[in-house]
Write a protein that holds these residues in place. Structure first.
Motif, PDB file in Angstrom:
ATOM      1  N   PHE A   1      37.975  43.443  37.712  1.00 36.37           N
ATOM      2  CA  PHE A   1      39.177  44.025  38.555  1.00 36.37           C
ATOM      3  C   PHE A   1      39.319  45.669  38.187  1.00 36.37           C
ATOM      4  O   PHE A   1      39.035  45.739  36.960  1.00 36.37           O
ATOM      5  CB  PHE A   1      40.374  43.326  38.521  1.00 36.37           C
ATOM      6  CG  PHE A   1      40.505  42.192  39.178  1.00 36.37           C
ATOM      7  CD1 PHE A   1      40.926  42.133  40.455  1.00 36.37           C
ATOM      8  CD2 PHE A   1      40.218  40.981  38.589  1.00 36.37           C
ATOM      9  CE1 PHE A   1      41.212  40.913  41.152  1.00 36.37           C
ATOM     10  CE2 PHE A   1      40.234  39.542  39.336  1.00 36.37           C
ATOM     11  CZ  PHE A   1      40.558  39.431  40.511  1.00 36.37           C
ATOM     12  N   LEU A   2      39.776  46.284  38.934  1.00 41.12           N
ATOM     13  CA  LEU A   2      40.259  47.649  38.543  1.00 41.12           C
ATOM     14  C   LEU A   2      41.559  47.855  37.773  1.00 41.12           C
ATOM     15  O   LEU A   2      42.409  46.856  38.141  1.00 41.12           O
ATOM     16  CB  LEU A   2      40.592  48.524  39.789  1.00 41.12           C
ATOM     17  CG  LEU A   2      39.384  49.445  40.555  1.00 41.12           C
ATOM     18  CD1 LEU A   2      39.923  50.063  41.738  1.00 41.12           C
ATOM     19  CD2 LEU A   2      39.025  50.319  39.688  1.00 41.12           C
ATOM     20  N   ARG A   3      41.683  48.338  36.737  1.00 41.77           N
ATOM     21  CA  ARG A   3      42.841  48.108  35.709  1.00 41.77           C
ATOM     22  C   ARG A   3      44.228  48.846  36.630  1.00 41.77           C
ATOM     23  O   ARG A   3      45.046  48.093  36.585  1.00 41.77           O
ATOM     24  CB  ARG A   3      42.674  49.153  34.588  1.00 41.77           C
ATOM     25  CG  ARG A   3      41.592  48.185  33.802  1.00 41.77           C
ATOM     26  CD  ARG A   3      41.571  49.184  32.411  1.00 41.77           C
ATOM     27  NE  ARG A   3      42.558  49.293  31.670  1.00 41.77           N
ATOM     28  CZ  ARG A   3      42.849  49.677  30.543  1.00 41.77           C
ATOM     29  NH1 ARG A   3      41.757  50.150  30.107  1.00 41.77           N
ATOM     30  NH2 ARG A   3      44.032  49.585  29.926  1.00 41.77           N
ATOM     31  N   LYS A   4      43.932  49.713  37.531  1.00 46.21           N
ATOM     32  CA  LYS A   4      44.962  50.301  38.256  1.00 46.21           C
ATOM     33  C   LYS A   4      45.310  49.347  39.673  1.00 46.21           C
ATOM     34  O   LYS A   4      46.133  49.611  40.225  1.00 46.21           O
ATOM     35  CB  LYS A   4      44.828  51.696  38.707  1.00 46.21           C
ATOM     36  CG  LYS A   4      43.475  51.858  39.723  1.00 46.21           C
ATOM     37  CD  LYS A   4      43.180  53.418  40.062  1.00 46.21           C
ATOM     38  CE  LYS A   4      42.294  53.351  40.940  1.00 46.21           C
ATOM     39  NZ  LYS A   4      41.999  54.873  41.539  1.00 46.21           N
ATOM     40  N   ALA A   5      44.386  48.352  39.839  1.00 45.06           N
ATOM     41  CA  ALA A   5      44.781  47.340  40.965  1.00 45.06           C
ATOM     42  C   ALA A   5      44.246  46.006  40.508  1.00 45.06           C
ATOM     43  O   ALA A   5      43.473  45.523  41.200  1.00 45.06           O
ATOM     44  CB  ALA A   5      44.070  47.916  42.240  1.00 45.06           C
ATOM     45  N   PRO A   6      44.930  45.299  39.554  1.00 47.24           N
ATOM     46  CA  PRO A   6      44.323  44.068  39.125  1.00 47.24           C
ATOM     47  C   PRO A   6      44.382  42.962  39.698  1.00 47.24           C
ATOM     48  O   PRO A   6      44.102  42.028  39.469  1.00 47.24           O
ATOM     49  CB  PRO A   6      45.318  43.915  37.739  1.00 47.24           C
ATOM     50  CG  PRO A   6      46.233  44.900  37.890  1.00 47.24           C
ATOM     51  CD  PRO A   6      46.249  45.752  38.843  1.00 47.24           C
ATOM     52  N   THR A   7      44.992  43.095  41.212  1.00 45.38           N
ATOM     53  CA  THR A   7      45.300  41.925  41.885  1.00 45.38           C
ATOM     54  C   THR A   7      43.937  42.104  43.410  1.00 45.38           C
ATOM     55  O   THR A   7      44.180  41.202  44.255  1.00 45.38           O
ATOM     56  CB  THR A   7      46.617  41.739  42.427  1.00 45.38           C
ATOM     57  OG1 THR A   7      47.031  42.963  43.378  1.00 45.38           O
ATOM     58  CG2 THR A   7      47.238  41.555  41.323  1.00 45.38           C
ATOM     59  N   THR A   8      43.311  43.259  43.401  1.00 43.70           N
ATOM     60  CA  THR A   8      42.605  43.496  44.447  1.00 43.70           C
ATOM     61  C   THR A   8      41.351  42.633  44.493  1.00 43.70           C
ATOM     62  O   THR A   8      40.535  43.052  43.469  1.00 43.70           O
ATOM     63  CB  THR A   8      42.472  44.972  44.757  1.00 43.70           C
ATOM     64  OG1 THR A   8      43.822  45.591  44.861  1.00 43.70           O
ATOM     65  CG2 THR A   8      41.504  44.972  45.964  1.00 43.70           C
ATOM     66  N   GLU A   9      41.037  41.564  45.218  1.00 39.87           N
ATOM     67  CA  GLU A   9      39.841  40.728  45.136  1.00 39.87           C
ATOM     68  C   GLU A   9      38.718  41.480  45.543  1.00 39.87           C
ATOM     69  O   GLU A   9      38.668  42.243  46.275  1.00 39.87           O
ATOM     70  CB  GLU A   9      40.312  39.525  45.875  1.00 39.87           C
ATOM     71  CG  GLU A   9      41.335  38.705  45.303  1.00 39.87           C
ATOM     72  CD  GLU A   9      40.992  37.833  44.032  1.00 39.87           C
ATOM     73  OE1 GLU A   9      39.979  37.567  43.758  1.00 39.87           O
ATOM     74  OE2 GLU A   9      41.820  37.157  43.486  1.00 39.87           O
TER      75      GLU A   9
END
Length: 374
Positions: free
Chosen positions: A122-130
């Motif tokens: 995951f992107l650390r700045k968007a940790p819920t974007t699958e």
């Protein structure tokens, strides 16, 4: 007083909580004290010894109760402390993290215990974007000879490609001083080098230095098959001419590229952690013209230069991430012994024996001292 043949039997439940952590709870306990001999000395010991068997029975009962109580407490505290060290997320760098959360409670069979983890970058700045695709299925478990197996799918590697592309981190500016000294007599970033292959470039910018901006435009993809790992890096190469007067750059033309590579994987213990390392090796590059500010050009003669560029600028940059390593989700105190890596269609599996040394707080023991029974 002497005791022999003491055995403790517990039932233990493994589960998972809403955060994806594994949980452990000790249940029913049975303590069997095989033999206890109580003998008194001095004073009225002759009288007490007449009732020693009754006294031993009472002590055995209290000993069993305290042993079960302290055993449960040790399992719950030490067990859950160990499971809490099993990482849920691991920050790899400024861009990416890995999510290792459990996606189901542990599965018990007659042969093994199985845990299933998310295993996604995951992107650390968007940790819920699958990732925009689903994981591939793993084969049935069989032929178990090692103590532990860790399965990783190409889905995991491909989510890394998505994340680093979204994070806009896979790009590199190659300047003349970055060309290895041992090949500069044959290949240098100067329009003179490209005079035969791209005459329009030399005619417009004679004997001028060049820079190349290499950019990953779509996610890197990885394919795992039996015995091999291959991959593709889609991108562009922007060819710039450097103005010697003010060091500014002017775009000359842009190439579409797809760099093909193969890779190897190994597992090592580093600072008490099991880490997967990769290394990519250059295979070939597909090229086409995306755009040109110097007129229509033929890319055929540029293939050798692009091959050199890919080896110089793409593969080493890819290896910067692959060689940094990826820690595996194991609890503190577990050390792999002679790990091996096997590749199959869509997955790799790490098979290993291991040793486990519980990590205790200072002054702490696995079982608290047993209190005296009076």
């Amino acid at each position: 007083m002497s005791v022999s043949g003491l055995t403790l039997t517990f039932s233990v439940t493994l589960g998972s909580d809403s955060t994806g952590h594994a949980t452990l709870a000790a249940g029913a306990c049975h303590c069997d004290v095989g033999h206890m001999d109580v003998k008194f000395h001095g004073g009225a010991s002759w009288l007490y010894n007449l009732f020693s068997s009754d006294i031993a029975g009472s002590i055995k009962s209290q000993l069993a109760s305290q042993s079960c109580s302290q055993g449960k407490d040790a399992i719950n505290k030490q067990g859950n402390r160990a499971l809490e060290s099993l990482p849920i997320t691991v920050n790899l760098d400024e861009t990416a993290l890995i999510n290792y959360a459990l996606i189901a409670p542990p599965n018990f069979t007659t042969s093994y215990i199985e845990t299933q983890h998310k295993g996604e970058f995951f992107l650390r700045k968007a940790p819920t974007t699958e990732a925009p695709f689903a994981p591939n299925a793993l084969p049935a478990v069989g032929g178990l000879t090692d103590m532990m197996y860790v399965w990783l799918t190409e889905y995991m590697a491909n989510t890394a490609g998505v994340v680093y592309c979204r994070g806009n981190t896979l790009h590199n500016l190659i300047t003349p001083d970055m060309v290895p000294a041992n090949i500069r007599d044959k290949f240098s970033l100067n329009t003179t080098t490209f005079r035969i292959f791209v005459p329009q470039l030399y005619n417009k910018y004679p004997n001028q230095a060049m820079s190349l901006f290499v950019n990953n435009t779509e996610p890197i993809t990885v394919n795992m098959s039996t015995g091999t790992i291959t991959g593709k890096v889609p991108g562009t190469v922007q060819v710039n001419v450097i103005n010697a007067t003010n060091n500014s750059s002017t775009e000359a033309f842009v190439l579409n590229t797809i760099v093909h590579f193969n890779a190897t994987v190994a597992v090592k213990m580093v600072s008490g952690k099991a880490v997967v390392y990769g290394e990519a090796y250059y295979l070939s590059t597909d090229i086409s013209l995306k755009g040109s500010a110097i007129g229509n050009i033929s890319v055929f003669g540029l293939q050798a230069a692009v091959n050199a560029l890919s080896s110089l600028g793409v593969i080493p940059y890819l290896n910067k991430f692959a060689k940094a390593g990826m820690p595996l989700p194991v609890v503190d105190g577990v050390a792999f012994t002679n790990p091996t890596v096997k590749l199959g269609p869509g997955y790799l599996v790490v098979g290993t024996d291991f040793s486990y040394t519980p990590t205790l707080s200072e002054g702490e023991s696995l079982f608290a001292p047993v209190h005296r029974v009076h």
